[in-house]
Design a protein around this motif. Sequence first.
Motif, PDB file in Angstrom:
ATOM      1  N   GLN A  58       0.090   6.383  -7.822  1.00 52.92           N
ATOM      2  CA  GLN A  58       1.441   5.292  -7.380  1.00 52.92           C
ATOM      3  C   GLN A  58       0.771   4.513  -6.497  1.00 52.92           C
ATOM      4  O   GLN A  58      -0.104   4.160  -5.177  1.00 52.92           O
ATOM      5  N   SER A  59       1.733   3.758  -6.931  1.00 53.26           N
ATOM      6  CA  SER A  59       1.081   1.517  -5.859  1.00 53.26           C
ATOM      7  C   SER A  59       1.989   2.172  -4.081  1.00 53.26           C
ATOM      8  O   SER A  59       2.859   2.507  -3.821  1.00 53.26           O
ATOM      9  N   VAL A  60       1.435   1.876  -2.852  1.00 52.29           N
ATOM     10  CA  VAL A  60       2.123   2.524  -2.226  1.00 52.29           C
ATOM     11  C   VAL A  60       3.548   1.482  -0.945  1.00 52.29           C
ATOM     12  O   VAL A  60       4.033   1.754  -0.792  1.00 52.29           O
ATOM     13  N   ASP A  61       3.205   0.500  -2.222  1.00 51.31           N
ATOM     14  CA  ASP A  61       4.489  -0.088  -1.948  1.00 51.31           C
ATOM     15  C   ASP A  61       5.886  -0.399  -2.193  1.00 51.31           C
ATOM     16  O   ASP A  61       6.885  -0.601  -2.424  1.00 51.31           O
ATOM     17  N   ARG A  62       5.858   0.785  -3.512  1.00 52.06           N
ATOM     18  CA  ARG A  62       6.940   1.597  -4.440  1.00 52.06           C
ATOM     19  C   ARG A  62       7.794   2.413  -3.596  1.00 52.06           C
ATOM     20  O   ARG A  62       8.633   3.095  -3.986  1.00 52.06           O
ATOM     21  N   ALA A  63       6.839   3.341  -2.672  1.00 47.80           N
ATOM     22  CA  ALA A  63       7.588   4.055  -2.405  1.00 47.80           C
ATOM     23  C   ALA A  63       8.398   4.399  -0.454  1.00 47.80           C
ATOM     24  O   ALA A  63       8.375   5.210   0.470  1.00 47.80           O
TER      25      ALA A  63
END
Length: 286
Positions: A26-31
Motif C-alpha cells: 500500500q502506498s503511504v500517501d493513500r491512507a
Amino acid sequence: MNRAFTARTNPAPSLAPVTAVMNTPQSVDRATLDAVDVSAWFGTRKVLDRVSLTMNAGEVTALIGPSGCGKSTFLRILNRMHELVPGAALAGEVRLNGNDIYRQGERITETRRRIGMVFQKPNPFPAMSIAENVTAGLKLTGTSVARGDRDALVEECLTKAGLWKEVKDRLRQPGGALSGGQQQRLCIARSLAVRPDVLLMDEPCSALDPTSTRRIEETIGELRSEVTIVIVTHNMQQAARVSQRCAFFLAEDGAPGHVVEQGGTDDMFHRPEDQRTSDYVNGRFG
C-alpha cells in the motif's frame, strides 16, 4: 448541519465484488484520515464537540484521556459505527484520502472494508476454524479472492498479525479455542484480509496478559508501514511505546468531550503545552 441516522431500519446496500490484489504494497500517501469539526450526539446529549484531528499514513495515532471523554465514540465515528446507535447524530466530516465517508452515495460496506476495527474484547467466530476466521470478512464486504489464493492470503495475514508460526499446523481447529492474546491477533488478521487502508483499535490489549500485550504492540509496530493505525488506550506506557502521535481527549464538568491537545507523542509526554495534558500523562488524574 447535523446528520441524524436511521441505519437500523434502512435496507443494506447491495454488495459489488471488490477484487483483492495479492502482495501489492500500500502506498503511504493513500491512507490519511482527517476528522474535521466532528461533533456527536446520543439523542439530545452532546458527547463530542468540534474534534479535528489528522491521522497520518505510516503512523500510529493514540487517543488518550479519562473514561467517558468520547474516545471510543470518536473511533466508531471514523468507520460509521456511530450511526448504528438509535438516536445518534453527527456534524462535521471524516475524510479518507480527502473524500468524506459520510457524503451521499458512499457505501457503508466499502467504508468498513477500507477502515477496519479491532475491538477491546476478541471476537473470533467460535464455530469457524482459524483459517475461516481470517477470510470471514471477504464475503461480508463483497471482496473476491480466487480460491487458489486463499491459502496464501491466510498465511500472509496470520504472518502479519504475528500468529502464523503458532497456528500453521492447526488451521482447521476452531478459532475460539485459542488463548485470549491469540484470538486478538486472529481478529487483526481477519481485519487485514480485506486490505484496509486504516485499522482502528479500541483498547485491544486491555484484557490481555503482559506477554500477549507485548506481542500485540510488536504487531502494531510492524503494521504501521502499510496501514494507518488509530488506537484508543488508557495505558500511558503503551501510548508512549506504540504511537508517533497522540490526541488528549477530556470532558469537564458535564461538557462534551473535546481535544485538549494533540501532537507528536514525545512532545505530548515530555513537553506538553497544556497543564491538564501534563497532569494526565503523569498520572495526576484520570
